[in-house]
Design a protein around this motif. Structure first.
Motif, short mmCIF file in Angstrom:
data_model
loop_
_atom_site.label_atom_id
_atom_site.label_comp_id
_atom_site.label_asym_id
_atom_site.label_seq_id
_atom_site.Cartn_x
_atom_site.Cartn_y
_atom_site.Cartn_z
N TRP A 213 42.71 38.91 28.33
CA TRP A 213 41.64 39.67 27.39
C TRP A 213 41.12 38.61 26.24
CZ3 TRP A 213 38.37 43.12 26.93
CH2 TRP A 213 37.77 43.54 25.63
N LYS A 214 41.82 37.73 26.10
CA LYS A 214 41.60 36.40 25.04
C LYS A 214 40.26 35.63 25.80
CE LYS A 214 43.89 32.80 22.47
NZ LYS A 214 45.09 32.02 22.69
N SER A 215 40.86 35.18 27.02
CA SER A 215 39.57 34.63 27.80
C SER A 215 38.36 35.21 28.09
CB SER A 215 40.25 34.01 28.99
OG SER A 215 41.32 33.30 28.94
N GLN A 217 37.32 37.55 25.91
CA GLN A 217 36.60 37.64 24.55
C GLN A 217 35.98 36.49 24.16
OE1 GLN A 217 36.09 40.35 22.61
NE2 GLN A 217 36.63 41.26 24.34
N ALA A 218 36.64 35.14 24.65
CA ALA A 218 36.29 33.99 24.21
C ALA A 218 35.12 33.67 24.84
CB ALA A 218 37.13 32.75 24.56
N LEU A 219 34.56 34.13 25.94
CA LEU A 219 33.25 33.94 26.71
C LEU A 219 32.34 35.10 26.80
CD1 LEU A 219 34.71 31.56 29.66
CD2 LEU A 219 33.91 30.97 27.24
N ARG A 220 32.49 36.01 26.08
CA ARG A 220 31.90 37.24 26.25
C ARG A 220 30.37 37.08 25.66
NH1 ARG A 220 34.12 40.12 20.76
NH2 ARG A 220 33.33 38.50 19.31
N ASP A 221 29.97 35.85 25.11
CA ASP A 221 28.43 35.47 24.80
C ASP A 221 27.86 34.60 25.89
OD1 ASP A 221 28.40 37.29 22.76
OD2 ASP A 221 29.27 35.77 21.44
N GLU A 222 28.82 34.12 26.66
CA GLU A 222 28.15 33.29 27.84
C GLU A 222 27.15 34.25 28.80
OE1 GLU A 222 29.05 29.94 28.84
OE2 GLU A 222 29.71 30.17 26.50
#
Ligand code: GTQ
Ligand code: FE2
Length: 336
Positions: A213-215, A217-222
């Motif tokens: 989930w962390k991963s 979230q970290a790339l959700r705007d890519e």
């Protein structure tokens, strides 16, 4: 002419001229796209919990593809199942050549023991059971645990490579610390150099939802992939390749309102909806999905995913037979 053909067939001989229709222009799977709704699966697995005790076999509902004539198969190569362990239950230790994954859907703190290591599981975790590894399951908590099983049973059957063995004792002896593989191999980009074995299947047995989930979230705007969105493949920590020789596992997120582009590729998949609501259009048929639904995708079917919520992300977990298809040089992909 007719008599000749009858004698040929009786002798186990067929003319290529009789078989031309089998050299299809493109794959024409017998497996069909199909969805098993969470509401149905949930009611059935609870009823199984009431009427079917966990005896020698696991309490797992196997999802048969309607196009595959009652074969034990969800796609041509893989089987998916929903398994329930009630509080206090254990499932007997055994091993088999088909490789398995578990994707946890409900319940916190049950375990799968794999070759002497208990792997404790929470919702959204991915747990691996490599080919021929001893395994048993247990639920020492006071709530039921439900997960999706994924195995390459139809592939192993097709290759005539099925072996199965029950262990003498109900539990395989514990030889490792609980969640030992996560401590050893779960650091993310740091591989212990003193471990010399390079197993075909990932030595990391647990991929926690927390890290996944962390991963996401970290790339959700890519931008992500135009067909698959913010899609990750779970990787073998030593090779960077798929977690299992025959199956790869993916997690993908569709942002609120996101509609992805259609494509098709060789290889089949089974999706488990982790959260959110959306739809997948497969060869023109619309499959609306929500949390807990299981959806199967045949090879070469044109498909596109969309998130139907304008507020919440949607997340799909999937198993795919792509490692086999790629190893044989048969992977092809085409935009729709
Ligand atoms: O939990 O070990 O759905 O061996 C099918 C075969 C689950 C298991 C399945 C198995 C298991
Ligand atoms: Fe098993």
């Amino acid at each position: 002419m007719r008599d000749f053909h009858e004698r040929m067939h009786a002798a186990g001989v067929y003319g290529l001229w009789e078989l031309a229709s089998q050299m299809t222009k493109h794959p024409e799977p017998k497996a069909v796209a199909h969805i098993w709704k969470a509401s149905l699966l949930d009611a059935m697995i609870r009823e199984a919990g009431e009427v079917v005790p966990v005896g020698e076999e696991r309490r797992a509902l196997q999802l048969f593809n309607p196009g595959l004539d009652g074969r034990w198969a969800t796609t041509n190569t893989m089987i998916a199942a929903i398994q329930l362990l009630l509080p206090g239950e254990t499932a007997r230790a055994h091993r088999h050549t088909p490789t398995a994954i578990r994707f946890i859907m409900e319940g916190d703190g049950a375990y799968t023991a794999v070759d002497g290591e208990r792997v404790y599981m929470r919702p959204g975790d991915l747990v691996l059971t490599p080919s021929w590894a001893w395994h048993d399951h247990g639920n020492e908590t006071d709530t039921p645990v439900v997960w999706m099983d994924g195995l390459d049973v139809p592939l192993v059957q097709f290759l005539n490579a099925m072996f199965f063995q029950m262990h003498d004792a109900r539990e395989f002896p514990l030889t490792k610390a609980h969640n030992a593989s996560e401590r050893l191999h779960g650091a993310g980009g740091l591989t212990p150099t003193w471990v010399k074995e390079r197993p075909r299947s990932s030595p990391l047995l647990l991929y926690s939802w927390e890290a996944t989930w962390k991963s996401l979230q970290a790339l959700r705007d890519e931008k992500g992939d135009e067909h698959d969105g913010i899609a990750f493949e779970y990787t073998h920590p030593q090779t960077g390749g798929p977690v299992l020789p025959t199956m790869s596992c993916w997690i993908q997120m569709l942002r609120p309102g996101e509609r992805l582009r259609a494509h098709r590729h060789t290889g089949s998949a089974v999706y488990c909806v982790v959260q959110g609501t959306g739809e997948t259009i497969i060869d023109g048929r619309r499959f609306a999905w929500e949390k807990g639904d299981i959806l199967t995708l045949p090879s070469w079917a044109l498909h596109e995913h969309a998130n139907r919520s304008s507020r919440d992300p949607a997340v799909l977990f999937s198993i795919q037979d792509r490692p086999v298809v790629e190893a044989l040089g048969l992977y092809r992909e085409e935009a729709g």
